[in-house]
Design an enzyme around this catalytic site. Structure first.
Site, PDB file in Angstrom:
ATOM      1  N   GLY A 243     -84.259   0.360  -9.153  1.00 47.73           N
ATOM      2  CA  GLY A 243     -85.292   0.720  -8.195  1.00 47.73           C
ATOM      3  C   GLY A 243     -85.085   0.340  -6.755  1.00 47.73           C
ATOM      4  N   ARG A 321     -82.834  17.288  -3.992  1.00 44.66           N
ATOM      5  CA  ARG A 321     -83.774  16.247  -3.544  1.00 44.66           C
ATOM      6  C   ARG A 321     -84.687  16.712  -2.388  1.00 44.66           C
ATOM      7  NH1 ARG A 321     -82.937  11.805  -1.857  1.00 44.66           N
ATOM      8  NH2 ARG A 321     -84.401  10.678  -3.164  1.00 44.66           N
ATOM      9  N   CYS A 353     -82.371  32.052  -2.920  1.00 46.11           N
ATOM     10  CA  CYS A 353     -83.522  32.887  -2.568  1.00 46.11           C
ATOM     11  C   CYS A 353     -84.845  32.191  -2.823  1.00 46.11           C
ATOM     12  CB  CYS A 353     -83.442  34.182  -3.363  1.00 46.11           C
ATOM     13  SG  CYS A 353     -81.892  35.013  -3.051  1.00 46.11           S
ATOM     14  N   GLU A 354     -85.097  31.141  -2.088  1.00 49.86           N
ATOM     15  CA  GLU A 354     -86.371  30.420  -2.142  1.00 49.86           C
ATOM     16  C   GLU A 354     -86.567  29.758  -0.795  1.00 49.86           C
ATOM     17  OE1 GLU A 354     -88.084  28.536  -5.164  1.00 49.86           O
ATOM     18  OE2 GLU A 354     -86.725  29.190  -6.749  1.00 49.86           O
TER      19      GLU A 354
HETATM   20  N1  LLP Z   1     -83.985   2.358 -15.090  1.00 49.50           N
HETATM   21  C1  LLP Z   1     -84.873   3.290 -15.473  1.00 49.50           C
HETATM   22  C2  LLP Z   1     -85.592   3.110 -16.723  1.00 49.50           C
HETATM   23  C3  LLP Z   1     -85.093   4.419 -14.662  1.00 49.50           C
HETATM   24  O1  LLP Z   1     -85.980   5.327 -15.042  1.00 49.50           O
HETATM   25  C4  LLP Z   1     -84.367   4.564 -13.452  1.00 49.50           C
HETATM   26  C5  LLP Z   1     -84.565   5.733 -12.607  1.00 49.50           C
HETATM   27  C6  LLP Z   1     -83.435   3.569 -13.101  1.00 49.50           C
HETATM   28  C7  LLP Z   1     -83.277   2.475 -13.945  1.00 49.50           C
HETATM   29  C8  LLP Z   1     -82.607   3.617 -11.853  1.00 49.50           C
HETATM   30  O2  LLP Z   1     -83.381   3.611 -10.712  1.00 49.50           O
HETATM   31  P1  LLP Z   1     -82.696   3.448  -9.270  1.00 49.50           P
HETATM   32  O3  LLP Z   1     -82.052   2.077  -9.234  1.00 49.50           O
HETATM   33  O4  LLP Z   1     -81.683   4.512  -9.116  1.00 49.50           O
HETATM   34  O5  LLP Z   1     -83.806   3.571  -8.328  1.00 49.50           O
HETATM   35  N2  LLP Z   1     -84.258  11.739  -9.059  1.00 49.50           N
HETATM   36  C9  LLP Z   1     -84.950  10.779  -8.250  1.00 49.50           C
HETATM   37  C10 LLP Z   1     -84.880   9.384  -8.833  1.00 49.50           C
HETATM   38  C11 LLP Z   1     -85.366   9.304 -10.254  1.00 49.50           C
HETATM   39  C12 LLP Z   1     -85.269   7.932 -10.820  1.00 49.50           C
HETATM   40  C13 LLP Z   1     -85.531   7.944 -12.281  1.00 49.50           C
HETATM   41  N3  LLP Z   1     -85.361   6.691 -12.907  1.00 49.50           N
HETATM   42  C14 LLP Z   1     -84.406  10.838  -6.829  1.00 49.50           C
HETATM   43  O6  LLP Z   1     -83.540  11.657  -6.567  1.00 49.50           O
HETATM   44  O7  LLP Z   1     -84.877  10.113  -5.953  1.00 49.50           O
END
Ligand code: LLP
Length: 429
Positions: A243, A321, A353-354
């Site tokens: 996160g 994104r 096309c969006e």
């Molecule tokens: N652990 C779990 C259970 C998760 O669901 C996620 C991300 C992570 C770890 C890793 O999180 P990070 O360290 O990368 O923040 N597609 C979105 C982000 C979706 C995140 C989903 N879960 C974007 O492009 O911002």
């Protein structure tokens, strides 16, 4: 451009990665193309590893952010495991040489097949399953029973704290589908006696992604610490999720040192758990985000009075994104000469096309940028290629790894034939 990305900068007036000229790569490999810096990936990983020194810890890279086999292998060699969310990610982990005891399986909807694959992986089974509901706990127990095995489990706690991030990537508040509240956790515990094939060893949390402040994490960690004391079940490890945010524009994400310090304080040697807990982390974006860029070429300039459109060869199918979350990605010219001179408000869009197919809105970019010039879309190493698709029948771009001053294609560009693989046989009648 302020120098916000350690491993990318202009060298001899051309945008480069670790000294490697990105225009050369664009010409040789074609565009669009994802570029990753091996040095950046490993350095981001090492920073975290260093901060956890003194703790019994395991960093499981959230491979949903970037699951290229060469990236995974690089991180595995540096000591990382993987945080997986599907059978496909388990398969990729195996292909990349990640060892079973370094894999944690997250996600609200694991199938029985996926559970089986996790339990039998490499003959010994993965480190643990992060279980998100009582129904899943019973299902996992059943699958383990059929295999005459025991599943090591962490219950995923939903601490109900607001991570103050985009609602689509917030996971730790009550209304989210993720994890279990205190009552649900106690309900699981009350059934443990019946669940002979479950070995409950951990508690996990993950409250959201792209977090720009430590305070929700601190709240969540403290609630987790309190829960561990309350449940009176011997807990061996905590999985603190991922996160930590990165800087896409001018955001100031938490410092890794401060994040690690917080972990030491709540769960480390001087905490009430005095080093008894193993710490698992699941970082994704913090490791891969700023390690990657998407190279693209300008197809056309469309002049309008209020703002021009630059139509580029990368689109929302390559990097979703901006369309999905309204995310900002810095866009820079490959030739530094375009950093000077007259700027014009510009909308940078792809060929799909969006109207949601934009990469950047209202950007101040050189008026002289024209068809044939190259651009780099920054911070595209996380949730870039992994979220790409073939919408509008656009083959997905290649992935290129830069390492030790050289580059190599680590996934080739898809061909038109790749687009119809799997459909061909149905034409034979
Ligand atoms: N652990 C779990 C259970 C998760 O669901 C996620 C991300 C992570 C770890 C890793 O999180 P990070 O360290 O990368 O923040 N597609 C979105 C982000 C979706 C995140 C989903 N879960 C974007 O492009 O911002």
């Amino acid at each position: 451009m302020s120098q916000i990305f350690d491993f990318y900068d202009y060298k001899n007036k051309v945008f480069s990665c670790n000294g490697v000229n990105l225009e050369t790569i664009a010409k040789e490999v074609g565009t669009p193309a994802y570029i990753y810096s091996a040095e950046a990936l490993v350095s981001n990983f090492n920073k975290l590893q260093k901060g956890l020194k003194g703790l019994n810890s395991l960093i499981c890279f959230a491979m949903k952010s970037n699951s290229n086999l060469s990236v995974l292998r690089l991180l595995a060699e540096a000591g990382a495991g993987t945080d997986i969310v599907s059978g496909g990610e388990l398969f990729r982990s195996h292909q990349a040489g990640v060892s079973a005891e370094k894999i944690v399986f997250s996600g609200v909807g694991k199938t029985k097949e996926e559970m089986k694959n996790g339990l039998t992986f490499q003959g010994k089974g993965i480190h643990s399953f992060n279980v998100e509901s009582i129904a899943e706990l019973f299902a996992l127990n059943q699958v383990a029973k059929e295999l005459h095995l025991k599943a090591t489990v962490a219950l995923r706690f939903n601490p109900d704290v607001d991570p103050k991030t985009h609602p689509y990537i917030s996971t730790g508040i009550k209304k989210n589908k993720f994890g279990m509240d205190r009552a649900e956790i106690f309900n699981c515990l009350s059934h443990l006696k019946q669940l002979d094939h479950i070995r409950l060893e951990g508690i996990s949390i993950h409250i959201g992604s792209q977090l720009l402040s430590l305070s929700p994490l601190k709240d969540a960690f403290e609630r987790l610490a309190h829960l561990i004391e309350e449940i009176q079940h011997p807990i061996q490890f905590v999985d603190l999720g991922g996160g930590i945010g990165i800087s896409y524009q001018l955001e100031q994400p938490p410092k890794i040192e401060d994040y690690c310090q917080l972990i030491h304080e709540v769960f480390g040697e001087k905490s009430k758990f005095n080093s008894k807990l193993k710490i698992i982390l699941e970082p994704g974006r913090q490791i891969s985000g700023n390690a990657g860029v998407l190279l693209t070429q300008i197809l056309f300039r469309k002049q309008r009075r209020s703002q021009d459109f630059l139509i580029i060869d990368a689109a929302m199918n390559d990097l979703i994104r901006p369309a999905l979350y309204g995310s900002y990605h810095e866009i820079v010219p490959i030739q530094a000469v375009h950093l000077e001179g007259k700027m014009k408000k510009t909308m940078v869009v792809g060929p799909v096309c969006e109207s949601s197919d934009f990469i950047g809105k209202s950007r101040k970019l050189s008026q002289n940028l024209k068809s044939g010039d190259f651009l780099a879309i920054l911070s595209a190493g996380a949730y870039g290629f992994t979220m790409s698709g073939q919408y509008n029948s656009r083959p997905r771009p290649p992935e290129v790894l830069i390492q030790n001053g050289n580059f190599r294609i680590v996934r080739k560009r898809e061909s038109f034939e790749d687009l119809i693989q799997g459909e061909l046989s149905s034409l034979r009648h």
